[in-house]
Design a protein around this motif. Structure first.
Motif, short mmCIF file in Angstrom:
data_model
loop_
_atom_site.label_atom_id
_atom_site.label_comp_id
_atom_site.label_asym_id
_atom_site.label_seq_id
_atom_site.Cartn_x
_atom_site.Cartn_y
_atom_site.Cartn_z
N VAL A 63 -0.40 84.55 27.60
CA VAL A 63 -0.11 83.37 26.80
C VAL A 63 -1.39 82.89 26.11
O VAL A 63 -1.39 82.58 24.93
N SER A 64 -2.49 82.84 26.88
CA SER A 64 -3.77 82.42 26.30
C SER A 64 -4.92 82.98 27.12
O SER A 64 -4.75 83.34 28.28
N GLY A 65 -6.09 83.05 26.48
CA GLY A 65 -7.29 83.47 27.17
C GLY A 65 -7.65 84.94 27.01
O GLY A 65 -8.26 85.52 27.90
N ALA A 66 -7.31 85.54 25.88
CA ALA A 66 -7.56 86.96 25.67
C ALA A 66 -9.03 87.34 25.89
O ALA A 66 -9.33 88.41 26.41
N THR A 67 -9.94 86.46 25.52
CA THR A 67 -11.37 86.77 25.64
C THR A 67 -12.07 85.88 26.67
O THR A 67 -13.29 85.80 26.69
N SER A 68 -11.30 85.23 27.52
CA SER A 68 -11.85 84.30 28.50
C SER A 68 -11.59 84.79 29.92
O SER A 68 -10.67 85.56 30.16
N ARG A 69 -12.39 84.31 30.86
CA ARG A 69 -12.14 84.62 32.27
C ARG A 69 -10.96 83.79 32.79
O ARG A 69 -10.37 84.12 33.80
N ASP A 70 -10.67 82.69 32.12
CA ASP A 70 -9.52 81.85 32.47
C ASP A 70 -8.37 82.22 31.55
O ASP A 70 -8.47 82.10 30.33
N LYS A 71 -7.29 82.69 32.15
CA LYS A 71 -6.14 83.16 31.38
C LYS A 71 -4.87 82.47 31.86
O LYS A 71 -4.80 81.99 32.99
N VAL A 72 -3.88 82.45 31.00
CA VAL A 72 -2.55 81.98 31.35
C VAL A 72 -1.60 83.11 31.01
O VAL A 72 -1.64 83.64 29.90
N VAL A 73 -0.78 83.49 31.99
CA VAL A 73 0.22 84.53 31.76
C VAL A 73 1.60 83.98 32.06
O VAL A 73 1.76 83.01 32.81
N ASP A 74 2.58 84.60 31.47
CA ASP A 74 3.98 84.27 31.74
C ASP A 74 4.56 85.43 32.53
O ASP A 74 4.48 86.58 32.09
N VAL A 75 5.10 85.14 33.71
CA VAL A 75 5.73 86.16 34.55
C VAL A 75 7.23 85.91 34.53
O VAL A 75 7.69 84.85 34.96
N GLU A 76 7.98 86.87 33.99
CA GLU A 76 9.44 86.73 33.91
C GLU A 76 10.08 87.23 35.20
O GLU A 76 9.62 88.21 35.79
N GLY A 77 11.11 86.54 35.61
CA GLY A 77 11.84 86.92 36.82
C GLY A 77 12.40 85.70 37.49
O GLY A 77 12.45 84.61 36.90
N ASP A 78 12.82 85.84 38.72
CA ASP A 78 13.37 84.75 39.51
C ASP A 78 12.24 83.76 39.81
O ASP A 78 11.31 84.08 40.55
N ASP A 79 12.33 82.55 39.26
CA ASP A 79 11.26 81.56 39.41
C ASP A 79 10.97 81.23 40.87
O ASP A 79 9.81 81.06 41.25
N ARG A 80 12.00 81.15 41.70
CA ARG A 80 11.79 80.83 43.11
C ARG A 80 10.98 81.93 43.80
O ARG A 80 10.02 81.66 44.53
N GLU A 81 11.34 83.17 43.53
CA GLU A 81 10.64 84.30 44.14
C GLU A 81 9.20 84.39 43.64
O GLU A 81 8.28 84.62 44.42
N ILE A 82 9.02 84.17 42.36
CA ILE A 82 7.67 84.21 41.78
C ILE A 82 6.82 83.09 42.36
O ILE A 82 5.65 83.30 42.72
N ARG A 83 7.38 81.90 42.50
CA ARG A 83 6.65 80.76 43.07
C ARG A 83 6.25 81.05 44.51
O ARG A 83 5.13 80.76 44.93
N GLU A 84 7.15 81.65 45.29
CA GLU A 84 6.84 81.99 46.68
C GLU A 84 5.71 83.01 46.76
O GLU A 84 4.79 82.87 47.57
N ARG A 85 5.76 84.03 45.92
CA ARG A 85 4.69 85.04 45.91
C ARG A 85 3.37 84.41 45.50
O ARG A 85 2.33 84.72 46.05
N LEU A 86 3.43 83.53 44.50
CA LEU A 86 2.21 82.85 44.03
C LEU A 86 1.58 82.05 45.17
O LEU A 86 0.36 82.11 45.37
N GLU A 87 2.38 81.31 45.91
CA GLU A 87 1.85 80.51 47.03
C GLU A 87 1.19 81.41 48.08
O GLU A 87 0.14 81.08 48.61
N ARG A 88 1.82 82.56 48.38
CA ARG A 88 1.22 83.49 49.34
C ARG A 88 -0.09 84.05 48.82
O ARG A 88 -1.08 84.17 49.56
N LEU A 89 -0.13 84.40 47.54
CA LEU A 89 -1.34 84.98 46.95
C LEU A 89 -2.47 83.96 46.88
O LEU A 89 -3.65 84.32 47.00
N LEU A 90 -2.13 82.71 46.65
CA LEU A 90 -3.16 81.67 46.59
C LEU A 90 -3.78 81.40 47.96
O LEU A 90 -4.91 80.95 48.06
N GLY A 91 -3.02 81.73 49.00
CA GLY A 91 -3.55 81.57 50.37
C GLY A 91 -3.34 80.24 50.98
O GLY A 91 -3.29 79.19 50.67
#
Length: 91
Positions: A63-91
């Motif tokens: 979505v943004s940040g092509a040349t930056s270390r800070d990026k925003v991406v859009d992940v398509e799929g089941d929002d609930r499942e993506i949110r759960e994975r994100l929480e696990r990955l964040l620790g």
């Protein structure tokens, strides 16, 4: 679902996980072996994020940040499942 990322290019190995408290909020840390040259690190980040979230590479778009270390991406799929994975990955 939009996900904030903090990228570490040139890492010894690819890894997705960890929390970075940035100006824009909490970001998921993504380390990739590719250097930040000619978009190689960004491409590697998109592949790593797709694998970490268990979606096809085409389901992850920058979505943004092509040349930056800070990026925003859009992940398509089941929002609930993506949110759960994100929480696990964040620790």
């Amino acid at each position: 679902m939009r996900v904030l990322l903090r990228v570490k290019p040139g890492a010894s190995r690819t890894a997705v996980g960890g929390r970075y408290e940035g100006v824009g909020g909490v970001a998921l840390v993504v380390a990739v072996g590719a250097r930040a040259v000619e978009g190689r690190a960004t491409k590697a980040v998109l592949v790593a994020v797709a694998e970490a979230f268990g979606v096809r590479r085409s389901a992850v778009s920058l979505v943004s940040g092509a040349t930056s270390r800070d990026k925003v991406v859009d992940v398509e799929g089941d929002d609930r499942e993506i949110r759960e994975r994100l929480e696990r990955l964040l620790g």
